[in-house]
Design an enzyme around this catalytic site. Sequence first.
Site, PDB file in Angstrom:
ATOM      1  N   HIS A 195       0.827  -1.210   0.000  1.00 29.62           N
ATOM      2  CA  HIS A 195       0.000   0.000   0.000  1.00 29.62           C
ATOM      3  C   HIS A 195       0.863   1.263   0.000  1.00 29.62           C
ATOM      4  O   HIS A 195       0.498   2.273  -0.594  1.00 29.62           O
ATOM      5  CB  HIS A 195      -0.926   0.013   1.220  1.00 29.62           C
ATOM      6  CG  HIS A 195      -2.114  -0.879   1.065  1.00 29.62           C
ATOM      7  ND1 HIS A 195      -2.277  -2.017   1.800  1.00 29.62           N
ATOM      8  CD2 HIS A 195      -3.178  -0.809   0.232  1.00 29.62           C
ATOM      9  CE1 HIS A 195      -3.413  -2.605   1.445  1.00 29.62           C
ATOM     10  NE2 HIS A 195      -3.973  -1.904   0.503  1.00 29.62           N
ATOM     11  N   ARG A 302     -10.563   5.617  -2.539  1.00 29.04           N
ATOM     12  CA  ARG A 302     -10.164   4.865  -1.347  1.00 29.04           C
ATOM     13  C   ARG A 302     -10.517   5.678  -0.100  1.00 29.04           C
ATOM     14  O   ARG A 302      -9.687   6.406   0.444  1.00 29.04           O
ATOM     15  CB  ARG A 302      -8.672   4.566  -1.391  1.00 29.04           C
ATOM     16  CG  ARG A 302      -8.269   3.551  -2.457  1.00 29.04           C
ATOM     17  CD  ARG A 302      -6.780   3.231  -2.341  1.00 29.04           C
ATOM     18  NE  ARG A 302      -6.416   2.057  -3.101  1.00 29.04           N
ATOM     19  CZ  ARG A 302      -5.869   2.089  -4.318  1.00 29.04           C
ATOM     20  NH1 ARG A 302      -5.638   3.261  -4.905  1.00 29.04           N
ATOM     21  NH2 ARG A 302      -5.559   0.979  -4.944  1.00 29.04           N
ATOM     22  N   ARG A 338     -15.289   3.375  -2.512  1.00 32.54           N
ATOM     23  CA  ARG A 338     -15.127   2.104  -1.807  1.00 32.54           C
ATOM     24  C   ARG A 338     -15.273   2.349  -0.317  1.00 32.54           C
ATOM     25  O   ARG A 338     -14.627   3.245   0.236  1.00 32.54           O
ATOM     26  CB  ARG A 338     -13.750   1.494  -2.103  1.00 32.54           C
ATOM     27  CG  ARG A 338     -13.554   0.118  -1.457  1.00 32.54           C
ATOM     28  CD  ARG A 338     -12.232  -0.499  -1.839  1.00 32.54           C
ATOM     29  NE  ARG A 338     -11.109   0.195  -1.233  1.00 32.54           N
ATOM     30  CZ  ARG A 338      -9.819  -0.097  -1.482  1.00 32.54           C
ATOM     31  NH1 ARG A 338      -9.528  -1.042  -2.349  1.00 32.54           N
ATOM     32  NH2 ARG A 338      -8.853   0.582  -0.912  1.00 32.54           N
ATOM     33  N   GLU A 436     -11.522  -9.765  -4.959  1.00 34.96           N
ATOM     34  CA  GLU A 436     -10.093  -9.775  -4.613  1.00 34.96           C
ATOM     35  C   GLU A 436      -9.707 -10.973  -3.753  1.00 34.96           C
ATOM     36  O   GLU A 436      -8.561 -11.082  -3.327  1.00 34.96           O
ATOM     37  CB  GLU A 436      -9.723  -8.463  -3.907  1.00 34.96           C
ATOM     38  CG  GLU A 436     -10.650  -8.078  -2.778  1.00 34.96           C
ATOM     39  CD  GLU A 436     -10.407  -6.660  -2.283  1.00 34.96           C
ATOM     40  OE1 GLU A 436      -9.319  -6.112  -2.535  1.00 34.96           O
ATOM     41  OE2 GLU A 436     -11.309  -6.099  -1.637  1.00 34.96           O
ATOM     42  N   ASN A 459      -4.375  -6.573  -6.826  1.00 33.82           N
ATOM     43  CA  ASN A 459      -3.293  -6.596  -5.840  1.00 33.82           C
ATOM     44  C   ASN A 459      -3.530  -7.683  -4.794  1.00 33.82           C
ATOM     45  O   ASN A 459      -2.674  -8.531  -4.533  1.00 33.82           O
ATOM     46  CB  ASN A 459      -3.176  -5.234  -5.142  1.00 33.82           C
ATOM     47  CG  ASN A 459      -2.979  -4.103  -6.126  1.00 33.82           C
ATOM     48  OD1 ASN A 459      -2.541  -4.314  -7.242  1.00 33.82           O
ATOM     49  ND2 ASN A 459      -3.309  -2.897  -5.712  1.00 33.82           N
ATOM     50  N   ASP A 460      -4.709  -7.665  -4.183  1.00 36.50           N
ATOM     51  CA  ASP A 460      -5.021  -8.677  -3.173  1.00 36.50           C
ATOM     52  C   ASP A 460      -5.339 -10.030  -3.795  1.00 36.50           C
ATOM     53  O   ASP A 460      -5.044 -11.073  -3.207  1.00 36.50           O
ATOM     54  CB  ASP A 460      -6.187  -8.217  -2.298  1.00 36.50           C
ATOM     55  CG  ASP A 460      -5.723  -7.342  -1.139  1.00 36.50           C
ATOM     56  OD1 ASP A 460      -4.529  -7.430  -0.782  1.00 36.50           O
ATOM     57  OD2 ASP A 460      -6.535  -6.579  -0.597  1.00 36.50           O
ATOM     58  N   ARG A 470       2.372  -9.077   0.003  1.00 41.24           N
ATOM     59  CA  ARG A 470       2.881  -8.123  -0.975  1.00 41.24           C
ATOM     60  C   ARG A 470       3.649  -6.970  -0.346  1.00 41.24           C
ATOM     61  O   ARG A 470       4.264  -6.172  -1.059  1.00 41.24           O
ATOM     62  CB  ARG A 470       1.739  -7.590  -1.850  1.00 41.24           C
ATOM     63  CG  ARG A 470       0.590  -6.917  -1.136  1.00 41.24           C
ATOM     64  CD  ARG A 470      -0.553  -6.733  -2.130  1.00 41.24           C
ATOM     65  NE  ARG A 470      -1.764  -6.193  -1.554  1.00 41.24           N
ATOM     66  CZ  ARG A 470      -2.137  -4.931  -1.632  1.00 41.24           C
ATOM     67  NH1 ARG A 470      -1.361  -4.058  -2.244  1.00 41.24           N
ATOM     68  NH2 ARG A 470      -3.273  -4.518  -1.114  1.00 41.24           N
ATOM     69  N   CYS A 507      -9.236  -2.422 -11.020  1.00 35.91           N
ATOM     70  CA  CYS A 507      -8.720  -1.208 -10.367  1.00 35.91           C
ATOM     71  C   CYS A 507      -7.383  -1.461  -9.686  1.00 35.91           C
ATOM     72  O   CYS A 507      -6.845  -0.578  -9.043  1.00 35.91           O
ATOM     73  CB  CYS A 507      -9.737  -0.683  -9.358  1.00 35.91           C
ATOM     74  SG  CYS A 507     -10.069  -1.812  -7.988  1.00 35.91           S
TER      75      CYS A 507
END
Length: 575
Positions: A195, A302, A338, A436, A459-460, A470, A507
């Site tokens: 992140h 976010r 989100r 995700e 990503n997740d 990650r 995204c």
Amino acid sequence: MSFILHGVGASEGIAIGHAHLASPAALDVPHYLIPKTQIDKEIVRLNNAFTIVRKELEKLQSTANQGPTFAEFNAFLELHHMILDDPTLGLAAVDCIAQTQCNAEWAVTQQMEVLLAQFEEIEDAYLRERKTDVIQVVERVLKVLLGHPGYIPPPSKHDGNSILVAHDLSPADVMQYKQHQFAAFLIDLGGITSHTAIVARSLNIPSIVAMQHARQLIYNNDNLIVDGGQGIVIINPDKYILTEYRLKQNQLDLEKRKLKRIRSIPTKTLDGTLIEIHANIELPQDVEQVKESGATGIGLFRSEFLFLNRDDLPDEEEQYDAYSSVAQNMRGLPVTIRTFDLGADKNHKIGNHSTVNPALGLRAIRLSLVEQAMFLTQLRAILRASVHGEIRILIPMLCNDYELNQTLQLIERAKQSLSDNNVPFGQKVKIGGMIEIPAAALSVEMFMRKLDFLSIGTNDLIQYTLAIDRADDAVAHLYDPLHPSILWLLAHVIHAANRAGTPVSVCGEIAGDIRYTRLLLGLGLRQFSMYPAQILTVKQEILKSYLPNILPTTQKMLKSEEAEKIHGLLAKLNS
């Protein structure tokens, strides 16, 4: 001496500037030069601070004389006295002021780092942990110094030309530094999709993570060249290398200016297929970058970043103001908010929850369903803001129908509470879900029956499918968006959504990486969402793409099980 350090490039670009070292114990400690005529006064200010802290400790000692735990408490205070009297801290800080003309706060913080390094080398675990006492003592000194600021620093001559060098930064730290306009970020820890790296990339400045020992090897004010694309830092380069990189920097700036020419034209492939490109943002002020990029909407707001860098929680009015300002500024274009995805490496102060593995623990929608009062506050704020534009609600980290049903019920409760109080809100707000978690990807048809749209958080999805943290640079090399399982899951979700007529976007970070643009087009993706800084580069790649040529190679990639062959096919796809 000139030398080169290597890391993992998190954000491309070239920056040339001076090193600004961040202290992990006191990130807000100022650093400035003291005029020679003020050095003696600055040393007196430091010594006075040490004297005040000694008196504080003595007072604590005298008031604790009658307590039942006096012996233990006295030992603790004696240790703090010893640290305060250690020449490595006090006398060395005085020398630092005299030799480098730095302010007292910075001097004592730098000497703290020296002491901490010494404690790290102690074999005894108990003694090694006493480094926390060092930090506590230094924080007492800093509190005194910052409470009596003394000399007011002039504007830094390196403003806008400073490169932040840190051992580690949380996403909240990066957001805090956003206002300081650093030219680049260098971080010892983290992976390319942590992140922290994602937020640094959103700032549109060169960033390198997983540098290992940059914070130890780079000195304050060292001349640096940061090449984010190559993941290298050149420390104290000679004039020839400096000239070469200035030419490269100018060339990159020229290419960026040329890209602005395509900002207002429709995003279509060569065969005429229309593609939507939306933007990812963290804060309401990011909307200006969205407008400049030519994005046709916000695909990911976010909202959790409204909750960071503070001791309290944003109330309904504060959130309503933030969401409605974004909707108004986007002038009718869609804005996807989100709900807060707090947890993992985003520090927060909500409830009293702890977990051994934050990435797999109480985070995102799981936390929202536990802290329902806070969740209802956010839902009410979003619903109220929806009267100002096309706002959509996106639910993170959905795993099963129970979570989805609970969430939909809470949204109805929020609507009912607004209706009962005659508060206006949007009646037809679309609800979407983040895909995700592998379980959600495999059962995507179930979610589509109750949701208006989907957004794939790669990503997740990659992290959970491949069992890779990650944020851990030790396993960053195993993070592979081209793993056969990842390609299959992406193809499955996109195909299922397209077949059902459910809008679907990506995204995650691969949406803004031009290496994967044609692959995603070949998988059937027609909506991308990324940081504003990435939009024009990806748009240019889409404009040059011809779908009939892309599809056969994409199908070959899906059928292959060999990593080397898949990477070779990707290279062919992008040639």
